[in-house]
Design a protein around this motif. Sequence first.
Motif, PDB file in Angstrom:
ATOM      1  N   MET A   1     -18.097   5.516   6.923  1.00 41.32           N
ATOM      2  CA  MET A   1     -17.809   4.270   6.245  1.00 41.32           C
ATOM      3  C   MET A   1     -17.632   3.154   7.264  1.00 41.32           C
ATOM      4  O   MET A   1     -17.019   3.339   8.303  1.00 41.32           O
ATOM      5  N   ALA A   2     -18.110   1.999   6.908  1.00 39.92           N
ATOM      6  CA  ALA A   2     -17.982   0.846   7.785  1.00 39.92           C
ATOM      7  C   ALA A   2     -16.550   0.298   7.693  1.00 39.92           C
ATOM      8  O   ALA A   2     -15.824   0.553   6.726  1.00 39.92           O
ATOM      9  N   TRP A   3     -16.152  -0.504   8.668  1.00 41.76           N
ATOM     10  CA  TRP A   3     -14.794  -1.032   8.727  1.00 41.76           C
ATOM     11  C   TRP A   3     -14.469  -1.903   7.511  1.00 41.76           C
ATOM     12  O   TRP A   3     -13.351  -1.888   7.008  1.00 41.76           O
ATOM     13  N   LEU A   8     -11.746  -2.909   2.228  1.00 46.10           N
ATOM     14  CA  LEU A   8     -11.796  -3.038   0.766  1.00 46.10           C
ATOM     15  C   LEU A   8     -10.980  -1.947   0.075  1.00 46.10           C
ATOM     16  O   LEU A   8     -10.279  -2.215  -0.905  1.00 46.10           O
ATOM     17  N   ASP A   9     -11.064  -0.721   0.583  1.00 43.93           N
ATOM     18  CA  ASP A   9     -10.283   0.386   0.007  1.00 43.93           C
ATOM     19  C   ASP A   9      -8.785   0.125   0.149  1.00 43.93           C
ATOM     20  O   ASP A   9      -8.004   0.351  -0.791  1.00 43.93           O
ATOM     21  N   ILE A  10      -8.376  -0.359   1.314  1.00 42.90           N
ATOM     22  CA  ILE A  10      -6.957  -0.653   1.546  1.00 42.90           C
ATOM     23  C   ILE A  10      -6.490  -1.782   0.628  1.00 42.90           C
ATOM     24  O   ILE A  10      -5.424  -1.693   0.010  1.00 42.90           O
ATOM     25  N   GLY A  12      -7.797  -2.651  -2.236  1.00 41.59           N
ATOM     26  CA  GLY A  12      -7.775  -2.116  -3.600  1.00 41.59           C
ATOM     27  C   GLY A  12      -6.538  -1.275  -3.856  1.00 41.59           C
ATOM     28  O   GLY A  12      -5.915  -1.375  -4.919  1.00 41.59           O
ATOM     29  N   ALA A  13      -6.164  -0.453  -2.876  1.00 46.03           N
ATOM     30  CA  ALA A  13      -4.970   0.385  -3.023  1.00 46.03           C
ATOM     31  C   ALA A  13      -3.708  -0.479  -3.100  1.00 46.03           C
ATOM     32  O   ALA A  13      -2.807  -0.198  -3.912  1.00 46.03           O
ATOM     33  N   LEU A  14      -3.635  -1.524  -2.277  1.00 40.77           N
ATOM     34  CA  LEU A  14      -2.481  -2.427  -2.324  1.00 40.77           C
ATOM     35  C   LEU A  14      -2.401  -3.158  -3.661  1.00 40.77           C
ATOM     36  O   LEU A  14      -1.315  -3.298  -4.241  1.00 40.77           O
ATOM     37  N   LEU A  15      -3.539  -3.608  -4.157  1.00 41.42           N
ATOM     38  CA  LEU A  15      -3.569  -4.284  -5.450  1.00 41.42           C
ATOM     39  C   LEU A  15      -3.142  -3.343  -6.570  1.00 41.42           C
ATOM     40  O   LEU A  15      -2.351  -3.715  -7.443  1.00 41.42           O
ATOM     41  N   LEU A  16      -3.639  -2.118  -6.543  1.00 40.86           N
ATOM     42  CA  LEU A  16      -3.250  -1.124  -7.540  1.00 40.86           C
ATOM     43  C   LEU A  16      -1.745  -0.851  -7.467  1.00 40.86           C
ATOM     44  O   LEU A  16      -1.069  -0.753  -8.493  1.00 40.86           O
ATOM     45  N   GLY A  17      -1.210  -0.743  -6.251  1.00 44.33           N
ATOM     46  CA  GLY A  17       0.230  -0.532  -6.071  1.00 44.33           C
ATOM     47  C   GLY A  17       1.047  -1.676  -6.663  1.00 44.33           C
ATOM     48  O   GLY A  17       2.060  -1.457  -7.327  1.00 44.33           O
ATOM     49  N   CYS A  18       0.612  -2.915  -6.456  1.00 39.03           N
ATOM     50  CA  CYS A  18       1.301  -4.086  -7.008  1.00 39.03           C
ATOM     51  C   CYS A  18       1.259  -4.085  -8.531  1.00 39.03           C
ATOM     52  O   CYS A  18       2.262  -4.382  -9.194  1.00 39.03           O
ATOM     53  N   VAL A  19       0.123  -3.741  -9.098  1.00 38.71           N
ATOM     54  CA  VAL A  19      -0.016  -3.696 -10.551  1.00 38.71           C
ATOM     55  C   VAL A  19       0.888  -2.604 -11.140  1.00 38.71           C
ATOM     56  O   VAL A  19       1.574  -2.815 -12.141  1.00 38.71           O
ATOM     57  N   LEU A  20       0.915  -1.435 -10.514  1.00 35.60           N
ATOM     58  CA  LEU A  20       1.766  -0.341 -10.986  1.00 35.60           C
ATOM     59  C   LEU A  20       3.241  -0.698 -10.879  1.00 35.60           C
ATOM     60  O   LEU A  20       4.037  -0.393 -11.773  1.00 35.60           O
ATOM     61  N   TYR A  21       3.627  -1.352  -9.784  1.00 26.62           N
ATOM     62  CA  TYR A  21       5.009  -1.783  -9.593  1.00 26.62           C
ATOM     63  C   TYR A  21       5.395  -2.787 -10.687  1.00 26.62           C
ATOM     64  O   TYR A  21       6.453  -2.669 -11.303  1.00 26.62           O
ATOM     65  N   GLY A  22       4.539  -3.763 -10.953  1.00 25.84           N
ATOM     66  CA  GLY A  22       4.797  -4.741 -12.010  1.00 25.84           C
ATOM     67  C   GLY A  22       4.910  -4.092 -13.372  1.00 25.84           C
ATOM     68  O   GLY A  22       5.805  -4.428 -14.163  1.00 25.84           O
TER      69      GLY A  22
END
Length: 152
Positions: A1-3, A8-10, A12-22
């Motif tokens: 995988m390219a950098w 993008l994966d990181i 996306g994971a942070l965004l998902l974490g924020c949505v779940l926390y909210g």
Amino acid sequence: MAWWEWLLDICGALLLGCVLYGAGLIVRRRLLARNGGTFELSHRLRRDVPERGWTLGLGRYSGERLEWFRVFTLSPRPKRSWSRDELQYDGRRAPVGAERASLYPDHLVISCESADGPVELAMSVSSLTGFQAWLEAKPPGTDWSRAKGGEH
């Protein structure tokens, strides 16, 4: 995988974490409010610096106790709790200075005395009316002379 794919994966994971926390905060607030008796209640945790130390929260009456929950935590347990017979209302005032930015709009600062020392809370005028009624509505069999400092 390219950098950039890792980036993008990181993201996306942070965004998902924020949505779940909210979503968790919303579900927690709904669960706390399901039996009624909840209201916006801020508590001054630190008194060492004037006008500072306020934390936003929710209050809930639970029988003979006033429970205080922090707003931005997922814990279902109250952070602080005060018994009705150990809490005495001393007065109110308008927020000053930095307090105006730290508290909910239109809230008053309430001074109380508890068995552990002074307590400062902030709530709306309508919540203060309910708080005072809750304090005064002691159950049958309450020793009113003890609650007023032992005066007869």
